[in-house]
Design a protein around this motif. Structure first.
Motif, PDB file in Angstrom:
ATOM      1  N   ALA A  53       0.827  -1.212   0.000  1.00  0.00           N
ATOM      2  CA  ALA A  53       0.000   0.000   0.000  1.00  0.00           C
ATOM      3  C   ALA A  53       0.856   1.255   0.000  1.00  0.00           C
ATOM      4  O   ALA A  53       0.572   2.224  -0.731  1.00  0.00           O
ATOM      5  CB  ALA A  53      -0.924  -0.019   1.211  1.00  0.00           C
ATOM      6  N   SER A  54       1.912   1.257   0.804  1.00  0.00           N
ATOM      7  CA  SER A  54       2.769   2.439   0.884  1.00  0.00           C
ATOM      8  C   SER A  54       3.504   2.688  -0.429  1.00  0.00           C
ATOM      9  O   SER A  54       3.559   3.821  -0.925  1.00  0.00           O
ATOM     10  CB  SER A  54       3.772   2.264   2.029  1.00  0.00           C
ATOM     11  OG  SER A  54       4.664   3.353   2.083  1.00  0.00           O
ATOM     12  N   ILE A  55       4.061   1.624  -1.045  1.00  0.00           N
ATOM     13  CA  ILE A  55       4.803   1.787  -2.295  1.00  0.00           C
ATOM     14  C   ILE A  55       3.859   2.197  -3.427  1.00  0.00           C
ATOM     15  O   ILE A  55       4.226   3.015  -4.292  1.00  0.00           O
ATOM     16  CB  ILE A  55       5.555   0.489  -2.627  1.00  0.00           C
ATOM     17  CG1 ILE A  55       6.623   0.210  -1.568  1.00  0.00           C
ATOM     18  CG2 ILE A  55       6.204   0.577  -3.994  1.00  0.00           C
ATOM     19  CD1 ILE A  55       7.320  -1.129  -1.742  1.00  0.00           C
ATOM     20  N   SER A  56       2.654   1.643  -3.443  1.00  0.00           N
ATOM     21  CA  SER A  56       1.691   2.039  -4.482  1.00  0.00           C
ATOM     22  C   SER A  56       1.330   3.514  -4.354  1.00  0.00           C
ATOM     23  O   SER A  56       1.174   4.215  -5.365  1.00  0.00           O
ATOM     24  CB  SER A  56       0.436   1.169  -4.386  1.00  0.00           C
ATOM     25  OG  SER A  56      -0.224   1.381  -3.147  1.00  0.00           O
ATOM     26  N   LEU A  57       1.202   4.009  -3.130  1.00  0.00           N
ATOM     27  CA  LEU A  57       0.930   5.431  -2.930  1.00  0.00           C
ATOM     28  C   LEU A  57       2.089   6.280  -3.441  1.00  0.00           C
ATOM     29  O   LEU A  57       1.881   7.315  -4.105  1.00  0.00           O
ATOM     30  CB  LEU A  57       0.677   5.694  -1.447  1.00  0.00           C
ATOM     31  CG  LEU A  57       0.389   7.144  -1.050  1.00  0.00           C
ATOM     32  CD1 LEU A  57      -0.884   7.643  -1.721  1.00  0.00           C
ATOM     33  CD2 LEU A  57       0.285   7.271   0.465  1.00  0.00           C
ATOM     34  N   MET A  58       3.304   5.838  -3.183  1.00  0.00           N
ATOM     35  CA  MET A  58       4.465   6.599  -3.634  1.00  0.00           C
ATOM     36  C   MET A  58       4.582   6.586  -5.159  1.00  0.00           C
ATOM     37  O   MET A  58       4.865   7.621  -5.773  1.00  0.00           O
ATOM     38  CB  MET A  58       5.732   6.016  -2.997  1.00  0.00           C
ATOM     39  CG  MET A  58       5.785   6.185  -1.473  1.00  0.00           C
ATOM     40  SD  MET A  58       7.177   5.305  -0.733  1.00  0.00           S
ATOM     41  CE  MET A  58       8.545   6.189  -1.473  1.00  0.00           C
ATOM     42  N   THR A  59       4.360   5.432  -5.785  1.00  0.00           N
ATOM     43  CA  THR A  59       4.435   5.375  -7.252  1.00  0.00           C
ATOM     44  C   THR A  59       3.347   6.226  -7.888  1.00  0.00           C
ATOM     45  O   THR A  59       3.555   6.822  -8.957  1.00  0.00           O
ATOM     46  CB  THR A  59       4.312   3.919  -7.732  1.00  0.00           C
ATOM     47  OG1 THR A  59       3.130   3.322  -7.169  1.00  0.00           O
ATOM     48  CG2 THR A  59       5.524   3.112  -7.332  1.00  0.00           C
ATOM     49  N   LYS A  60       2.158   6.279  -7.258  1.00  0.00           N
ATOM     50  CA  LYS A  60       1.116   7.159  -7.772  1.00  0.00           C
ATOM     51  C   LYS A  60       1.581   8.612  -7.751  1.00  0.00           C
ATOM     52  O   LYS A  60       1.330   9.382  -8.708  1.00  0.00           O
ATOM     53  CB  LYS A  60      -0.142   6.982  -6.917  1.00  0.00           C
ATOM     54  CG  LYS A  60      -1.309   7.859  -7.339  1.00  0.00           C
ATOM     55  CD  LYS A  60      -1.801   7.513  -8.737  1.00  0.00           C
ATOM     56  CE  LYS A  60      -3.028   8.328  -9.089  1.00  0.00           C
ATOM     57  NZ  LYS A  60      -3.486   8.071 -10.478  1.00  0.00           N
ATOM     58  N   GLN A  61       2.280   9.005  -6.721  1.00  0.00           N
ATOM     59  CA  GLN A  61       2.810  10.361  -6.646  1.00  0.00           C
ATOM     60  C   GLN A  61       3.861  10.605  -7.728  1.00  0.00           C
ATOM     61  O   GLN A  61       3.913  11.669  -8.337  1.00  0.00           O
ATOM     62  CB  GLN A  61       3.396  10.605  -5.258  1.00  0.00           C
ATOM     63  CG  GLN A  61       2.358  10.615  -4.140  1.00  0.00           C
ATOM     64  CD  GLN A  61       2.986  10.664  -2.761  1.00  0.00           C
ATOM     65  OE1 GLN A  61       4.182  10.409  -2.602  1.00  0.00           O
ATOM     66  NE2 GLN A  61       2.169  10.978  -1.750  1.00  0.00           N
ATOM     67  N   TRP A  62       4.711   9.605  -7.948  1.00  0.00           N
ATOM     68  CA  TRP A  62       5.727   9.741  -8.995  1.00  0.00           C
ATOM     69  C   TRP A  62       5.087   9.925 -10.365  1.00  0.00           C
ATOM     70  O   TRP A  62       5.528  10.757 -11.161  1.00  0.00           O
ATOM     71  CB  TRP A  62       6.634   8.508  -9.008  1.00  0.00           C
ATOM     72  CG  TRP A  62       7.361   8.269  -7.726  1.00  0.00           C
ATOM     73  CD1 TRP A  62       7.621   9.175  -6.736  1.00  0.00           C
ATOM     74  CD2 TRP A  62       7.923   7.035  -7.283  1.00  0.00           C
ATOM     75  NE1 TRP A  62       8.310   8.597  -5.707  1.00  0.00           N
ATOM     76  CE2 TRP A  62       8.521   7.269  -6.009  1.00  0.00           C
ATOM     77  CE3 TRP A  62       8.007   5.759  -7.811  1.00  0.00           C
ATOM     78  CZ2 TRP A  62       9.160   6.271  -5.286  1.00  0.00           C
ATOM     79  CZ3 TRP A  62       8.646   4.755  -7.100  1.00  0.00           C
ATOM     80  CH2 TRP A  62       9.209   5.016  -5.853  1.00  0.00           C
ATOM     81  N   LEU A  63       4.059   9.140 -10.643  1.00  0.00           N
ATOM     82  CA  LEU A  63       3.409   9.219 -11.949  1.00  0.00           C
ATOM     83  C   LEU A  63       2.635  10.524 -12.106  1.00  0.00           C
ATOM     84  O   LEU A  63       2.536  11.066 -13.214  1.00  0.00           O
ATOM     85  CB  LEU A  63       2.473   8.022 -12.146  1.00  0.00           C
ATOM     86  CG  LEU A  63       3.174   6.658 -12.211  1.00  0.00           C
ATOM     87  CD1 LEU A  63       2.160   5.541 -12.332  1.00  0.00           C
ATOM     88  CD2 LEU A  63       4.170   6.609 -13.363  1.00  0.00           C
ATOM     89  N   ASN A  64       2.061  11.032 -11.003  1.00  0.00           N
ATOM     90  CA  ASN A  64       1.413  12.343 -11.072  1.00  0.00           C
ATOM     91  C   ASN A  64       2.423  13.437 -11.408  1.00  0.00           C
ATOM     92  O   ASN A  64       2.141  14.348 -12.194  1.00  0.00           O
ATOM     93  CB  ASN A  64       0.724  12.659  -9.750  1.00  0.00           C
ATOM     94  CG  ASN A  64      -0.568  11.879  -9.569  1.00  0.00           C
ATOM     95  OD1 ASN A  64      -1.175  11.435 -10.543  1.00  0.00           O
ATOM     96  ND2 ASN A  64      -0.985  11.697  -8.322  1.00  0.00           N
ATOM     97  N   GLN A  65       3.586  13.331 -10.827  1.00  0.00           N
ATOM     98  CA  GLN A  65       4.644  14.294 -11.138  1.00  0.00           C
ATOM     99  C   GLN A  65       5.092  14.158 -12.591  1.00  0.00           C
ATOM    100  O   GLN A  65       5.401  15.148 -13.258  1.00  0.00           O
ATOM    101  CB  GLN A  65       5.829  14.096 -10.198  1.00  0.00           C
ATOM    102  CG  GLN A  65       7.020  14.986 -10.480  1.00  0.00           C
ATOM    103  CD  GLN A  65       6.686  16.456 -10.358  1.00  0.00           C
ATOM    104  OE1 GLN A  65       5.782  16.835  -9.609  1.00  0.00           O
ATOM    105  NE2 GLN A  65       7.403  17.293 -11.111  1.00  0.00           N
ATOM    106  N   TYR A  66       5.089  12.925 -13.107  1.00  0.00           N
ATOM    107  CA  TYR A  66       5.492  12.698 -14.504  1.00  0.00           C
ATOM    108  C   TYR A  66       4.515  13.354 -15.480  1.00  0.00           C
ATOM    109  O   TYR A  66       4.921  13.922 -16.504  1.00  0.00           O
ATOM    110  CB  TYR A  66       5.581  11.193 -14.759  1.00  0.00           C
ATOM    111  CG  TYR A  66       5.694  10.833 -16.224  1.00  0.00           C
ATOM    112  CD1 TYR A  66       6.897  10.990 -16.902  1.00  0.00           C
ATOM    113  CD2 TYR A  66       4.601  10.336 -16.918  1.00  0.00           C
ATOM    114  CE1 TYR A  66       7.004  10.671 -18.244  1.00  0.00           C
ATOM    115  CE2 TYR A  66       4.692  10.008 -18.257  1.00  0.00           C
ATOM    116  CZ  TYR A  66       5.891  10.179 -18.915  1.00  0.00           C
ATOM    117  OH  TYR A  66       5.989   9.868 -20.242  1.00  0.00           O
TER     118      TYR A  66
END
Length: 485
Positions: A53-66
């Motif tokens: 759950a934590s890593i998925s939240l972080m990757t979502k943030q990365w992709l939003n930044q992308y």
């Protein structure tokens, strides 16, 4: 004596109590170790779930930044997008995303194993039921994870399946080298002129070994699913095009799409694939199906253009059957469908219809040629005025009809011979008629109307014509042929 017995009883009691205490301590130790194991499994499962759950939240943030700030078509925006995309690949963001389902699957397995151990300490019957259900679930997960590695067309592709695929492909490389060495060694044992039963048997066995191991060694190693899929697509390109066309036409059901996209693609496909694709398109385009027979209702004038396009596709499918050896049943079935379509669409496809049907009169199969002639004869007898309109367009091939008439005469087929004579006379004596936009008939020259009537089997054919010199010659040959027959 009593004292000695009392001493013995006391010693026995003390020894039994010590054994019981040691047994209880052993049980307590085993229970504590099992409890520790269960707690360890469950806490590990909890940690894996929270990590996913934590890593998925972080990757979502990365992709939003992308995706932020790259809306546009300017060169600067394009460079910014490419820069961020290259960095995503450099920092293995895709691999991190692939790790998430593996963490969740691992958390599930850890929790279920701990649950089974916990149930074993409570009740064996409940534990057995849980073991059966967990075994079914684990078996399903295992099979769906392993299948894509060995079945190229399997759709159960996942990150964990990809990991197994990479491992297996890595192991296959040395295995193929070993198989190639075994095949080379076995090839040396093969002797075409072996003496003795044992040598012949060993030579035969060596041939089988060479054949099987060489087949395995010569297979290319695919290091990605895309590379393996490209090989499969190259082998099934025709069937894929067929399914793509049928699915698109079923989705849109648009006349322009049918005419401008589907029909050219069908003309470019091999005859067998085009015929099967035509069957599927015709099935979902039919207005109703009764007893396996497709019907196209006559009372829907709004669909005339659609049915006319479908008639053109039917004629193209008929022409395709003459390009290569196809089953006679296919041609006859398409002709029967064409006969039902012509009720509404003959004026729109007249020249194309006669061009294809005249070409079928010399078919090697008499069933096909006879059915094509029957359809031609019926349509002409019902639409003489329409035939007169298209006389100047050169749609009528009298030579094909005369050839059919000659073959019918040789075969002793009286009915088709006489019908062919009537057809030749009717086509040879049709006038060239020019129509205006309001469909008013204007003759270029006056014509002498005469009635040509031949009563046979309750059918009458009448025509208004002005015979030319060539028409009179054809008419004379046809009548003399009939008298000679």
């Amino acid at each position: 004596m009593a004292q000695s017995n009392g001493i013995d009883l006391a010693s026995l009691a003390s020894s039994s109590s010590s054994q019981t205490s040691s047994l209880d301590s052993g049980v307590d130790g085993f229970t504590r170790s099992r409890a520790a194991l269960i707690n360890g499994l469950w806490f590990s499962s909890l940690i894996c779930s929270l990590a996913a759950a934590s890593i998925s939240l972080m990757t979502k943030q990365w992709l939003n930044q992308y995706t932020s700030g790259i809306a546009g078509i300017s060169p600067e925006i394009a460079r910014l997008r490419q820069f961020r995309y290259d960095n995503l690949r450099k920092w293995k963001v895709a691999e991190i995303v692939m790790l998430l389902p593996i963490l969740l699957q691992g958390a599930l397995v850890l929790f279920l194993v701990g649950l089974i151990l916990f149930l074993l300490t409570i009740d064996n019957n409940v534990a057995i039921m849980a073991i059966v259900l967990v075994a079914l679930l684990i078996s399903f997960i295992f099979v769906t994870t392993v299948l894509p590695t060995f079945m190229p067309d399997c759709s159960y592709q996942s990150p964990q399946a990809w990991a197994i695929f990479v491992v297996i492909q890595t192991l296959k490389k040395p295995a193929r080298g070993l198989a190639r060495w075994i095949a080379t060694y076995a090839n040396q044992i093969i002797s075409p002129h072996a003496d003795g039963a044992l040598r012949r048997l060993s030579s035969k066995f060596a041939k089988r070994v060479v054949r099987r191991f060489s087949r395995f060694a010569d297979k290319p190693n695919s290091h990605s699913w895309k590379a393996r899929e490209r090989v499969l697509i190259d082998d099934k390109d025709t069937s894929l095009d067929q399914g793509m066309l049928v699915g698109a036409d079923r989705t849109f059901l648009d006349d322009n799409f049918l005419r401008n996209v589907v029909q050219p693609c069908l003309n470019a496909m091999p005859p067998s694939a085009a015929t099967q694709c035509y069957y599927d398109i015709r099935a979902h385009r039919a207005d109703r199906v009764v007893g396996g027979v497709l019907y196209f209702d006559e009372n829907k004038s709004s669909r005339t253009e659609s049915v006319a396009t479908l008639t053109d596709i039917t004629l193209s499918a008929l022409a395709k059957t003459r390009e290569e050896e196809t089953s006679v049943e296919h041609t006859i079935y398409i002709l029967q469908t064409l006969e039902r379509l012509l009720v509404r669409t003959l004026p729109h496809t007249y020249c194309r219809f006669y061009h294809v049907l005249f070409s079928l009169l010399d078919d090697r199969d008499t069933g096909v040629s006879h059915l094509a002639f029957v359809i031609l004869y019926q349509q002409l007898s019902r639409n003489l005025e329409l035939s007169a309109q298209h006389t100047s367009a050169g749609c009528h091939d009298l030579g094909a009809v005369v050839s059919f008439m000659s073959n019918a005469r040789k075969d002793g087929d009286i009915k088709h011979f006489l019908d062919a004579c009537d057809l030749v006379i009717s086509l040879a004596t049709l006038p060239a008629v020019e129509f205006t936009e309001q469909s008013d008939v204007r003759r270029k020259r006056s014509c002498t109307c005469r009635t040509s009537s031949r009563h046979r089997s309750g059918r009458t054919i009448r025509g208004c014509f002005t015979p030319s010199r060539a028409s009179r010659r054809t008419l004379s040959h046809s009548r003399s042929g009939a008298r000679a027959f």
